[in-house]
Write a protein that holds these residues in place. Structure first.
Motif, PDB file in Angstrom:
ATOM      1  N   THR A 217       0.812  -1.213   0.000  1.00  0.00           N
ATOM      2  CA  THR A 217       0.000   0.000   0.000  1.00  0.00           C
ATOM      3  C   THR A 217       0.846   1.264   0.000  1.00  0.00           C
ATOM      4  N   GLY A 218       1.908   1.278   0.798  1.00  0.00           N
ATOM      5  CA  GLY A 218       2.761   2.458   0.849  1.00  0.00           C
ATOM      6  C   GLY A 218       3.329   2.812  -0.512  1.00  0.00           C
ATOM      7  N   ALA A 219       3.828   1.805  -1.223  1.00  0.00           N
ATOM      8  CA  ALA A 219       4.392   2.039  -2.555  1.00  0.00           C
ATOM      9  C   ALA A 219       3.313   2.512  -3.526  1.00  0.00           C
ATOM     10  N   LYS A 220       2.117   1.951  -3.415  1.00  0.00           N
ATOM     11  CA  LYS A 220       1.032   2.348  -4.321  1.00  0.00           C
ATOM     12  C   LYS A 220       0.604   3.789  -4.081  1.00  0.00           C
ATOM     13  N   VAL A 221       0.582   4.201  -2.831  1.00  0.00           N
ATOM     14  CA  VAL A 221       0.231   5.591  -2.537  1.00  0.00           C
ATOM     15  C   VAL A 221       1.224   6.537  -3.198  1.00  0.00           C
ATOM     16  N   ARG A 222       2.508   6.244  -3.065  1.00  0.00           N
ATOM     17  CA  ARG A 222       3.523   7.096  -3.689  1.00  0.00           C
ATOM     18  C   ARG A 222       3.375   7.107  -5.212  1.00  0.00           C
ATOM     19  N   GLU A 223       3.120   5.924  -5.806  1.00  0.00           N
ATOM     20  CA  GLU A 223       2.970   5.833  -7.257  1.00  0.00           C
ATOM     21  C   GLU A 223       1.796   6.665  -7.749  1.00  0.00           C
ATOM     22  N   GLN A 224       0.659   6.538  -7.045  1.00  0.00           N
ATOM     23  CA  GLN A 224      -0.539   7.228  -7.530  1.00  0.00           C
ATOM     24  C   GLN A 224      -0.462   8.725  -7.289  1.00  0.00           C
ATOM     25  N   VAL A 257       2.822   4.788   4.661  1.00  0.00           N
ATOM     26  CA  VAL A 257       1.902   5.827   4.175  1.00  0.00           C
ATOM     27  C   VAL A 257       2.131   7.128   4.944  1.00  0.00           C
ATOM     28  N   ALA A 258       2.177   7.046   6.266  1.00  0.00           N
ATOM     29  CA  ALA A 258       2.420   8.250   7.056  1.00  0.00           C
ATOM     30  C   ALA A 258       3.779   8.860   6.718  1.00  0.00           C
ATOM     31  N   ASP A 259       4.778   8.005   6.518  1.00  0.00           N
ATOM     32  CA  ASP A 259       6.136   8.460   6.220  1.00  0.00           C
ATOM     33  C   ASP A 259       6.201   9.220   4.900  1.00  0.00           C
ATOM     34  N   ALA A 260       5.269   8.933   3.989  1.00  0.00           N
ATOM     35  CA  ALA A 260       5.260   9.624   2.703  1.00  0.00           C
ATOM     36  C   ALA A 260       4.999  11.118   2.860  1.00  0.00           C
ATOM     37  N   PHE A 261       4.384  11.497   3.992  1.00  0.00           N
ATOM     38  CA  PHE A 261       3.994  12.897   4.173  1.00  0.00           C
ATOM     39  C   PHE A 261       4.704  13.584   5.337  1.00  0.00           C
ATOM     40  N   VAL A 262       5.405  12.833   6.163  1.00  0.00           N
ATOM     41  CA  VAL A 262       6.053  13.379   7.355  1.00  0.00           C
ATOM     42  C   VAL A 262       7.561  13.316   7.169  1.00  0.00           C
ATOM     43  N   ASN A 284      11.287   9.158   7.573  1.00  0.00           N
ATOM     44  CA  ASN A 284      12.447   9.505   6.766  1.00  0.00           C
ATOM     45  C   ASN A 284      12.285  10.941   6.254  1.00  0.00           C
ATOM     46  N   PRO A 285      13.386  11.620   5.953  1.00  0.00           N
ATOM     47  CA  PRO A 285      13.319  13.047   5.600  1.00  0.00           C
ATOM     48  C   PRO A 285      12.865  13.315   4.166  1.00  0.00           C
ATOM     49  N   ASP A 286      11.625  12.972   3.845  1.00  0.00           N
ATOM     50  CA  ASP A 286      11.078  13.350   2.548  1.00  0.00           C
ATOM     51  C   ASP A 286       9.573  13.521   2.686  1.00  0.00           C
ATOM     52  N   ASP A 287       8.992  14.253   1.743  1.00  0.00           N
ATOM     53  CA  ASP A 287       7.554  14.519   1.735  1.00  0.00           C
ATOM     54  C   ASP A 287       7.119  14.566   0.279  1.00  0.00           C
ATOM     55  N   SER A 290       5.657  17.885  -0.736  1.00  0.00           N
ATOM     56  CA  SER A 290       6.433  19.121  -0.526  1.00  0.00           C
ATOM     57  C   SER A 290       5.661  20.131   0.311  1.00  0.00           C
ATOM     58  N   ASP A 291       5.112  19.644   1.426  1.00  0.00           N
ATOM     59  CA  ASP A 291       4.403  20.490   2.404  1.00  0.00           C
ATOM     60  C   ASP A 291       3.061  21.025   1.915  1.00  0.00           C
ATOM     61  N   LYS A 292       2.547  20.527   0.797  1.00  0.00           N
ATOM     62  CA  LYS A 292       1.204  20.937   0.372  1.00  0.00           C
ATOM     63  C   LYS A 292       0.184  20.431   1.406  1.00  0.00           C
ATOM     64  N   PRO A 293      -0.905  21.173   1.626  1.00  0.00           N
ATOM     65  CA  PRO A 293      -1.853  20.811   2.688  1.00  0.00           C
ATOM     66  C   PRO A 293      -2.585  19.494   2.433  1.00  0.00           C
ATOM     67  N   ILE A 294      -2.952  18.840   3.524  1.00  0.00           N
ATOM     68  CA  ILE A 294      -3.635  17.546   3.473  1.00  0.00           C
ATOM     69  C   ILE A 294      -4.841  17.582   4.398  1.00  0.00           C
ATOM     70  N   VAL A 295      -5.936  16.985   3.939  1.00  0.00           N
ATOM     71  CA  VAL A 295      -7.095  16.702   4.787  1.00  0.00           C
ATOM     72  C   VAL A 295      -7.282  15.191   4.807  1.00  0.00           C
ATOM     73  N   VAL A 296      -7.394  14.628   6.007  1.00  0.00           N
ATOM     74  CA  VAL A 296      -7.612  13.193   6.164  1.00  0.00           C
ATOM     75  C   VAL A 296      -9.068  12.969   6.571  1.00  0.00           C
ATOM     76  N   LEU A 297      -9.778  12.155   5.809  1.00  0.00           N
ATOM     77  CA  LEU A 297     -11.174  11.830   6.100  1.00  0.00           C
ATOM     78  C   LEU A 297     -11.245  10.525   6.883  1.00  0.00           C
ATOM     79  N   VAL A 298     -11.954  10.540   8.017  1.00  0.00           N
ATOM     80  CA  VAL A 298     -12.111   9.333   8.846  1.00  0.00           C
ATOM     81  C   VAL A 298     -13.557   9.213   9.314  1.00  0.00           C
ATOM     82  N   ASN A 299     -13.912   8.004   9.750  1.00  0.00           N
ATOM     83  CA  ASN A 299     -15.202   7.776  10.395  1.00  0.00           C
ATOM     84  C   ASN A 299     -15.074   6.605  11.353  1.00  0.00           C
ATOM     85  N   SER A 300     -16.189   6.142  11.887  1.00  0.00           N
ATOM     86  CA  SER A 300     -16.132   5.078  12.888  1.00  0.00           C
ATOM     87  C   SER A 300     -15.717   3.742  12.308  1.00  0.00           C
TER      88      SER A 300
END
Length: 443
Positions: A217-224, A257-262, A284-287, A290-300
């Motif tokens: 999943t982590g690799a797919k998130v970066r690819e997409q 996945v979290a590391d892709a943005f932090v 790891n030191p990459d994003d 590049s610091d563009k804003p993110i909204v995370v959608l969650v529910n129960s």
């Protein structure tokens, strides 16, 4: 500034059916799981009592009972006294468990647990037969093809619900608001879960939906995300990360996945009784944005690995978390292989967000609460099941996208657009506001 400052402000085990809400920490071999008698005292008096009961059953029960059935029942009983996510795995179950992380399995696509002797739905997986048939979180399955489920072993229920793709199964359901039980007919299918979907929304906003955390999943998130940026010729302005109705999965995938943005700091850490259960995972030191804003959608329905990602991005002030409170599964399960080829899925640790929050039976609270806007009949209402509702839960100790999730999705199986999905629409409006604020500051 980060989004929160700008605005001042969970067994995963798919066996055709997903049992519990799981987060797998590690697989421990038979050699590694051995425990010396010096580490664990043997309760001889209690074992003698067990031996007496065993002998009485073998000698006097009205029907002959196999040793295997009795021993497996005893093991099941021990594990059921611990928490809802610890369970015994037969050889076949242990083998099939690994199919889940590859994203392909047969069955209904429903996540279940036990409650008060019945089978209860935690969440139907989006776009699966169970979801399309109209099953909902909190439904109580009281009959399977006419057979009562009262006091039925969860593994037995799973076995009854599994079957050949294309075959039908009738589930009798009790739901809050129903005047009487109703029958749902579900057609079994081979479930193929593509863990990541993505697409571009208007105003240069990217949309990534993670249905389940698998090994890749982590690799797919970066690819997409890279594909979305190419589509926009590098001008993607922000991202909506949709984790609604994502029941979790593999710990390493959530960290990736979290590391892709932090860029730095803790993502998650775990604590348990053994040294091997304690670890701290850092970014790891990459994003990729590049610091563009993110909204995370969650529910129960966002549980386990989903909560790790949401909690990490929230604590690191990297994203604005929007939606409703998450499921609240803050425990980690290890797979322990036993000497005969069977295994245990055993809760061995709790996980914590970077700021030390344990969300066990509590969940991640969104920065901005946005409930789904849905007109429904009275019988469709009812509260969602969360970790704290599970009997015996641990206590808290301190494009080709398919936007939207189950709470914002149509019940006819079709995926709503962002205009039909109220939560997604609101997330996009919030993100647009952040982008506009940044644009004004830069000009």
């Amino acid at each position: 500034m980060k989004p929160r400052k700008r605005l001042q402000t969970l067994f995963v085990l798919f066996l055709g059916i997903l049992i519990g809400t799981g987060l797998t920490l590690e697989r421990i071999s038979q050699a590694d799981r051995e425990v010396s008698s010096e580490e664990v005292s043997i309760p001889y008096e209690q074992l003698q009592l067990f031996s007496e009961v065993y002998s009485q059953i073998k000698g006097k029960y009205v029907e002959k009972v196999s040793d295997q059935k009795l021993m497996e029942g005893a093991i099941d009983g021990m594990l059921q006294e611990l928490d809802p996510h610890s369970t015994y795995l037969t050889k076949d179950m242990l083998r099939e468990m690994h199919v889940e992380t590859e994203g392909k399995f047969g069955g209904l696509g429903i996540e279940v647990t036990t409650e008060n002797g019945f089978i209860k739905v935690v969440s139907p997986i989006a776009d699966t037969p169970a979801d399309k048939a109209g099953l909902q979180a909190g439904d109580l399955i009281v009959r399977i093809n006419g057979t009562p489920t009262k006091d039925m072993n969860l593994m037995e229920a799973v076995k009854k619900m599994r079957g050949e793709p294309g075959s039908k199964i009738k589930l009798t359901v009790v739901r809050e608001g129903f005047e009487k039980p109703r029958d749902f007919t579900v057609t079994r299918d081979v479930i193929r879960i593509e863990s990541v979907d993505s697409r571009m929304l208007p105003h240069g906003i990217g949309y990534v939906r993670i249905k389940q955390f698998q090994q890749d999943t982590g690799a797919k998130v970066r690819e997409q995300i890279a594909q979305l940026k190419d589509e926009q010729k590098g001008s993607m302005q922000g991202l909506i990360l949709d984790l609604r109705n994502n029941p979790g999965g593999v710990l390493s995938a959530a960290v990736e996945v979290a590391d892709a943005f932090v860029k730095q700091g803790k993502i998650v850490y775990t604590e348990g009784r053994e040294d091997s259960s304690e670890m701290t995972l850092r970014a790891n030191p990459d994003d990729v944005l590049s610091d563009k804003p993110i909204v995370v959608l969650v529910n129960s329905g966002s549980a386990s690995a989903s909560e790790i990602v949401a909690g990490a991005l929230q604590d690191r002030e990297r994203a604005l978390v929007v939606g409703t409170s998450t499921f609240g599964k803050g425990s980690v399960q290890s797979i322990l292989e036993l000497s005969d080829g069977s295994g245990l899925k055993l809760t061995t640790a709790r996980y914590f967000t970077p700021q030390g929050r344990s969300i066990q039976a509590r969940g991640i609270e969104p920065d901005i609460t946005v409930r789904p806007l849905e007109v429904s009949k009275p019988e469709q209402s009812g509260e969602r099941l969360t970790e704290k509702d599970l009997p015996g839960h641990l206590m808290n100790n301190g494009g080709s996208g398919q936007p939207g999730g189950g709470e914002g999705a149509k019940k006819d199986g079709k995926t709503p657009t962002y205009l039909e999905d109220y939560q997604l629409n609101q997330a996009m409006n919030l993100l647009r506001g952040i982008i506009l604020m940044e644009t004004k500051k830069a000009s």
